[in-house]
Design an enzyme around this catalytic site. Sequence first.
Site, PDB file in Angstrom:
ATOM      1  N   LYS A  36      -2.865   3.717  38.950  1.00  0.00           N
ATOM      2  CA  LYS A  36      -4.054   3.373  40.596  1.00  0.00           C
ATOM      3  C   LYS A  36      -5.460   2.911  39.765  1.00  0.00           C
ATOM      4  CE  LYS A  36      -7.517   6.542  43.355  1.00  0.00           C
ATOM      5  NZ  LYS A  36      -7.445   8.283  43.118  1.00  0.00           N
ATOM      6  N   ASP A 131     -10.473  16.211  50.516  1.00  0.00           N
ATOM      7  CA  ASP A 131      -9.459  15.027  51.788  1.00  0.00           C
ATOM      8  C   ASP A 131      -8.437  15.043  52.086  1.00  0.00           C
ATOM      9  OD1 ASP A 131      -9.649  12.370  52.732  1.00  0.00           O
ATOM     10  OD2 ASP A 131      -9.938  11.843  50.866  1.00  0.00           O
TER      11      ASP A 131
END
Length: 325
Positions: A36, A131
Site C-alpha cells: 500500500k 470507516d
Amino acid sequence: MRPISTISDSSKNWTVSLPPSDRARDTKSDEIVALKKVRMDNEKDGIPISSLREITLLLRLRHPNIVELKEVVVGSHLESLFLVMSYCEQDLASLLENMQTPFSEAQVKCIVLQLLRGLEYLHHSFIIHRDLKVSNLLMTDKGCVKIADFGLARMYGIPQPPMTPRVVTLWYRAPELLLGTKTQTTALDMWAVGCILAELLAHKPLLPGTSEIQQVDLIVQLLGTPNENIWPGFSQLPLIGQYSLRKQPYNNLKNKFTWLSDAGHRLLNLLFMYNPQRRFKCGSVFLSQSDPCEPELMPTFPHHRNKRAVVQAESQPKRRKSSKV
C-alpha cells in the site's frame, strides 16, 4: 513476462510485479505480500499524520481478522513509501459487483461473524475503525475475512477527545453522526456492520444516499421516525434543527428482508438501534437453525481476480522492463 522492480530496506528485498503494483514477493521467504503506497499529497513536513496514525495502530494489532502490517519500506526517495501487509486475494466490494448470485445466508454468517470477532478485538483495544464498508473488508482464498484501511481509525477513552464528525463513508454513516453528535463510540462501527450485513444479504447497498439530507431520509423510511422515547437526547443533537423528518411510524426491516430468519432480523434490529448507548452493546447473535459456513468452504473467485488483473494491466501505461521504486 511482467517487468519487475525492487524495493530495498536494510533487512529485505521485495520483488514487485508491475502491473499491477499492489503485490510483491519476499525474495527470502517467497511469501506474497500486499503493498500500500503512502500518498504524500505534496507533503512538505514528512509523512501525513493520517498515515502515521494508521502505521502506529497497525503495528500493535495482531488478530486473524485484522490485516497484518509486516513492515514499512522506503524506495530510493521518501515519496516511495510503502506499507507491506499480508496479502488477501479479494475485497468484498469487487466480489459483490462480479458475483452472479448473492452469498447464501450461511456464507453471510461466516463473513459477519469474522467481522464481529475482528471488531471485538479492536473495541477491546479501545480503537474505533470509523470507516467500515465492504471495500475495506478483504477475504483470502481460504475464506478468512480481514478488516483493512485504518486511515480514519482512532483510539478512544474517558474523557473522550473531540473528533471530527466527517468520518465513515456516507452510505454506512450512523444517524448520530449525520445529526452532529460530539461523542464517538464503538456504536459507529456497529451501525456500519448493520449496513454491511444488509448489503451482503440483498446483494446491493441498503442506504445509497447521495447527500446527508437524503441519507437521513432513507434511514427514517427504513427504521421509522426517531423520538426521545427510543433515543434519549435525540432532540438535543446539534443538527436536528436542519432536518425536517418525515412521519414514519413503522420499522420496515422485516418487509425489506422477508426471507431472513428471525435471528437475522434480531441482529439487524440490534445493529440499527437509534440509541447509540444500546447499539454498541450488541454482539454476535446471528444464530438460527443453520450454522455459518466454515471459512475454508467459502467460494473462491479466481476468474474474477484474473479478469481484474488483465483490466489493470491494460489500463497501465507501458513501462520499461525494470525500474527502481
